[in-house]
Design a protein around this motif. Structure first.
Motif, PDB file in Angstrom:
ATOM      1  N   VAL A   1     -21.032   2.703 -11.952  1.00  0.00           N
ATOM      2  CA  VAL A   1     -20.374   3.424 -10.869  1.00  0.00           C
ATOM      3  C   VAL A   1     -18.889   3.539 -11.183  1.00  0.00           C
ATOM      4  N   ARG A   2     -18.309   4.660 -10.840  1.00  0.00           N
ATOM      5  CA  ARG A   2     -16.869   4.855 -11.010  1.00  0.00           C
ATOM      6  C   ARG A   2     -16.274   5.200  -9.650  1.00  0.00           C
ATOM      7  N   TYR A   3     -15.237   4.452  -9.278  1.00  0.00           N
ATOM      8  CA  TYR A   3     -14.561   4.659  -8.003  1.00  0.00           C
ATOM      9  C   TYR A   3     -13.157   5.198  -8.242  1.00  0.00           C
ATOM     10  N   GLN A   4     -12.702   6.021  -7.324  1.00  0.00           N
ATOM     11  CA  GLN A   4     -11.314   6.463  -7.283  1.00  0.00           C
ATOM     12  C   GLN A   4     -10.674   5.769  -6.085  1.00  0.00           C
ATOM     13  N   ALA A   5      -9.566   5.072  -6.303  1.00  0.00           N
ATOM     14  CA  ALA A   5      -8.904   4.342  -5.219  1.00  0.00           C
ATOM     15  C   ALA A   5      -7.402   4.342  -5.458  1.00  0.00           C
ATOM     16  N   HIS A   6      -6.661   4.081  -4.396  1.00  0.00           N
ATOM     17  CA  HIS A   6      -5.213   3.930  -4.516  1.00  0.00           C
ATOM     18  C   HIS A   6      -4.923   2.552  -5.115  1.00  0.00           C
ATOM     19  N   LEU A   7      -3.866   2.489  -5.877  1.00  0.00           N
ATOM     20  CA  LEU A   7      -3.480   1.250  -6.551  1.00  0.00           C
ATOM     21  C   LEU A   7      -3.198   0.137  -5.544  1.00  0.00           C
ATOM     22  N   GLY A   8      -2.541   0.450  -4.433  1.00  0.00           N
ATOM     23  CA  GLY A   8      -2.234  -0.550  -3.408  1.00  0.00           C
ATOM     24  C   GLY A   8      -3.494  -1.152  -2.813  1.00  0.00           C
ATOM     25  N   LEU A   9      -4.491  -0.305  -2.547  1.00  0.00           N
ATOM     26  CA  LEU A   9      -5.756  -0.793  -1.996  1.00  0.00           C
ATOM     27  C   LEU A   9      -6.471  -1.690  -3.000  1.00  0.00           C
ATOM     28  N   ALA A  10      -6.464  -1.293  -4.261  1.00  0.00           N
ATOM     29  CA  ALA A  10      -7.112  -2.101  -5.291  1.00  0.00           C
ATOM     30  C   ALA A  10      -6.429  -3.461  -5.428  1.00  0.00           C
ATOM     31  N   LEU A  11      -5.105  -3.481  -5.362  1.00  0.00           N
ATOM     32  CA  LEU A  11      -4.375  -4.748  -5.451  1.00  0.00           C
ATOM     33  C   LEU A  11      -4.692  -5.651  -4.264  1.00  0.00           C
TER      34      LEU A  11
ATOM     35  N   GLY B   1       0.802  -1.211   0.000  1.00  0.00           N
ATOM     36  CA  GLY B   1       0.000   0.000   0.000  1.00  0.00           C
ATOM     37  C   GLY B   1       0.836   1.263   0.000  1.00  0.00           C
ATOM     38  N   ALA B   2       1.952   1.244   0.711  1.00  0.00           N
ATOM     39  CA  ALA B   2       2.801   2.427   0.793  1.00  0.00           C
ATOM     40  C   ALA B   2       3.549   2.687  -0.506  1.00  0.00           C
ATOM     41  N   LEU B   3       3.917   1.639  -1.211  1.00  0.00           N
ATOM     42  CA  LEU B   3       4.698   1.811  -2.437  1.00  0.00           C
ATOM     43  C   LEU B   3       3.840   2.070  -3.668  1.00  0.00           C
ATOM     44  N   ASN B   4       2.541   1.925  -3.572  1.00  0.00           N
ATOM     45  CA  ASN B   4       1.640   2.130  -4.714  1.00  0.00           C
ATOM     46  C   ASN B   4       0.608   3.187  -4.361  1.00  0.00           C
ATOM     47  N   GLN B   5       1.041   4.437  -4.328  1.00  0.00           N
ATOM     48  CA  GLN B   5       0.178   5.541  -3.925  1.00  0.00           C
ATOM     49  C   GLN B   5      -0.599   6.172  -5.079  1.00  0.00           C
ATOM     50  N   GLN B   6      -0.392   5.706  -6.304  1.00  0.00           N
ATOM     51  CA  GLN B   6      -1.073   6.304  -7.446  1.00  0.00           C
ATOM     52  C   GLN B   6      -2.578   6.105  -7.308  1.00  0.00           C
ATOM     53  N   THR B   7      -3.324   7.100  -7.724  1.00  0.00           N
ATOM     54  CA  THR B   7      -4.779   6.997  -7.725  1.00  0.00           C
ATOM     55  C   THR B   7      -5.229   6.441  -9.073  1.00  0.00           C
ATOM     56  N   ILE B   8      -6.112   5.447  -9.020  1.00  0.00           N
ATOM     57  CA  ILE B   8      -6.630   4.850 -10.251  1.00  0.00           C
ATOM     58  C   ILE B   8      -8.147   5.003 -10.264  1.00  0.00           C
ATOM     59  N   SER B   9      -8.713   4.882 -11.425  1.00  0.00           N
ATOM     60  CA  SER B   9     -10.157   4.953 -11.587  1.00  0.00           C
ATOM     61  C   SER B   9     -10.672   3.554 -11.922  1.00  0.00           C
ATOM     62  N   ILE B  10     -11.622   3.078 -11.126  1.00  0.00           N
ATOM     63  CA  ILE B  10     -12.223   1.765 -11.347  1.00  0.00           C
ATOM     64  C   ILE B  10     -13.632   2.004 -11.873  1.00  0.00           C
ATOM     65  N   ASP B  11     -13.870   1.619 -13.110  1.00  0.00           N
ATOM     66  CA  ASP B  11     -15.164   1.850 -13.758  1.00  0.00           C
ATOM     67  C   ASP B  11     -15.953   0.548 -13.777  1.00  0.00           C
ATOM     68  N   LEU B  12     -17.080   0.511 -13.049  1.00  0.00           N
ATOM     69  CA  LEU B  12     -17.935  -0.670 -12.972  1.00  0.00           C
ATOM     70  C   LEU B  12     -19.247  -0.450 -13.730  1.00  0.00           C
ATOM     71  N   PHE B  13     -19.179   0.133 -14.882  1.00  0.00           N
ATOM     72  CA  PHE B  13     -20.277   0.401 -15.801  1.00  0.00           C
ATOM     73  C   PHE B  13     -21.232   1.474 -15.276  1.00  0.00           C
TER      74      PHE B  13
END
Length: 84
Positions: A34-44, A20-32
């Motif tokens: 709903v669209r979520y903004q999350a950190h890459l580490g959290l998504a992984l 989580g600490a090494l992947n701080q980039q914000t990504i967009s998760i599009d679920l058709f």
């Protein structure tokens, strides 16, 4: 044995924190819808957790289907071996 399990659990927690600490980039998760903004580490971490839950569910499902496919005589012997 309990100490070994605690050490292994602690290593997984530390690996998750590092991930989580090494992947701080914000990504967009599009679920058709709903669209979520999350950190890459959290998504992984959530993807790994979802995979573990789904894999565990499928493994337990396969154990249940193997037991019901046994002949009745083998099932009776297997049930009689269980402690009460």
């Amino acid at each position: 044995m309990r100490a070994l399990k605690a050490i292994i659990a602690l290593l997984f927690v530390l690996a998750g924190i590092a991930l989580g600490a090494l992947n701080q980039q914000t990504i967009s998760i599009d679920l058709f819808f709903v669209r979520y903004q999350a950190h890459l580490g959290l998504a992984l971490l959530l993807c790994v957790l979802a995979g573990a839950v789904i894999g565990g569910a499928l493994a337990s499902l396969s154990l249940l289907t193997d037991r019901t496919s046994m002949p009745k005589s083998a099932r009776t012997v297997a049930e009689s071996d269980k402690p009460a």
